[in-house]
Design an enzyme around this catalytic site. Sequence first.
Site, PDB file in Angstrom:
ATOM      1  N   SER A 270       0.019   5.214  -4.322  1.00 12.72           N
ATOM      2  CA  SER A 270       0.401   4.445  -5.498  1.00 12.72           C
ATOM      3  C   SER A 270      -0.634   3.360  -5.730  1.00 12.72           C
ATOM      4  CB  SER A 270       1.789   3.819  -5.300  1.00 12.72           C
ATOM      5  OG  SER A 270       1.747   2.884  -4.235  1.00 12.72           O
ATOM      6  N   LYS A 271      -0.429   2.564  -6.777  1.00 15.28           N
ATOM      7  CA  LYS A 271      -1.391   1.508  -7.096  1.00 15.28           C
ATOM      8  C   LYS A 271      -1.530   0.501  -5.967  1.00 15.28           C
ATOM      9  CE  LYS A 271      -1.298   1.656 -12.143  1.00 15.28           C
ATOM     10  NZ  LYS A 271      -1.060   0.882 -13.380  1.00 15.28           N
ATOM     11  N   ARG A 272      -0.444   0.262  -5.245  1.00 10.06           N
ATOM     12  CA  ARG A 272      -0.536  -0.721  -4.160  1.00 10.06           C
ATOM     13  C   ARG A 272      -1.388  -0.194  -3.009  1.00 10.06           C
ATOM     14  NH1 ARG A 272       3.227   0.294   0.040  1.00 10.06           N
ATOM     15  NH2 ARG A 272       4.657   2.020  -0.406  1.00 10.06           N
ATOM     16  N   HIS A 273      -1.569   1.137  -2.928  1.00 10.83           N
ATOM     17  CA  HIS A 273      -2.422   1.715  -1.896  1.00 10.83           C
ATOM     18  C   HIS A 273      -3.877   1.818  -2.350  1.00 10.83           C
ATOM     19  CE1 HIS A 273       1.510   3.869  -0.762  1.00 10.83           C
ATOM     20  NE2 HIS A 273       1.259   3.027   0.222  1.00 10.83           N
ATOM     21  N   GLY A 274      -4.115   1.819  -3.641  1.00 12.45           N
ATOM     22  CA  GLY A 274      -5.468   2.029  -4.143  1.00 12.45           C
ATOM     23  C   GLY A 274      -5.569   3.167  -5.136  1.00 12.45           C
TER      24      GLY A 274
END
Length: 495
Positions: A270-274
Amino acid sequence: MKEDGECAKHGSRRVPRSLEVSLPVMSSANASAPVTRFAPSPTGFLHIGGARTALFNWLFARHNGGKFLLRIEDTDRARSTEAAVDAIFDGLSWLGLDWDEPPVFQFARAARHAEVAHQLLAEGKAYHCYCTHQELEAMRAEQKAKGLPMYDGRWRDRDPAEAPPGVPPTIRLKAPRDGETVLQDRVQGEVRVANAQMDDMVLLRADGTPTYMLSVVVDDHDMAITHVIRGDDHLTNAFRQIQLYRACDWPIPEFAHIPLIHGPDGAKLSKRHGALGAEAYRDMGFLPEALRNYLLRLGWSHGDDEIMSTEQAIAWFELDGIGRSPSRFDMAKLTSLNGHYIRQSTDERLAGLVVPRLEGLVGRTLDEADKRRLIEAMPSLKDRAKTLLDLAEGAVFYVARRPLRLDDKAAKQLDGAGKETLAAFAQSLAAVRNWRQDTLEDEARRFVEAGGLKLGTLAQPLRAALSGSTVSPPIFEVMQILGREECLGRIGDVL
């Protein structure tokens, strides 16, 4: 998306619609070399997973002397945007993944897709379905409760004359009901699905528009695609597509379904992972070759090799090197790898890349003297940097206008004794004419020895005055790069 530098051949701008020509109907069986494709939907940026899929397709084609093609699957007109198309072109071009023919825009080929559906209808391999929306909803609920496919085939063998008036029909494939559909996947191995578990899929909707499944198969055939390399979230689609290939009597391409990328915690990326767009990594100061290298090692391996050039990647890439387990995205590893590539880059290239960032930081256009100074400073700056942002931030003081802004720690170095020491040394510096790093260091050592001081007692206030910080490259190197006039001016400003 449906599937997970500048382009020398096509540039990074949108390809004109005049190039959206009809493709000749070709057979992949006649291809002398592999033909791969990347087929994103233009509903957002070039996702990091899509970038890896494109990279694998590009490398496989280049390794085998084949072609890498680009298809924009823009049939979702409500969500497809010109900006997203441009972002895909720009992202691929920045990564250096050039395509070999003008991109194909899927929506422009709707008539060809419909033609194939009507041909199957004429051959008795497809049929009209006159179910209303309400009937389908009720049927799906009933079939789901029984654990059966969503469509029960009620119009498969009925006479169209029984159709209720005013109901526009869909066209459904008359799929096999017995036996199995077998996929020999280049990554997943042999995978089987009982045909009884699949229903007769829709080829043309009631409004005459083709479905995604039909469009993909027709386009892959007409583009002579020999290898479909994509994320394993499309694995279930492959069985329906194989049935459609067989109904059309077309050669079936080889499939390779790549495990998806997960976050460090094992969850879906997801966006929080990159899970960002390629342009986001460019904006964060990553080099395209570093991102290529990192993405290549996410799910593919060549022995213990971690760092490899593009030439090595092309020479070594084989589908057999792709693993079956999901890879985990690690921003720290990417950043470390980027630092390696920064250190390997030429000083001239890095200076050119950081100029726009520096101009944004200092609020002015850099002149030729600034740029020469950056190139001279780059060997020391790049040893400390992991990204181009690090480089730019580390280089700001070289191009900053006087008076230099001091951070809090630097200001403390110029209180009391530090300022007095610097003032005394400034008198010695005024007499130095040979403004070289070694000469300046010799002068500083003579000064501290004469005063019974340690070198750090002088170096820290000197660094604060010249860089505005307590951290910088070697201070005498800094002095040589800044030059006599600038150094004396900055020291004078703080005094």
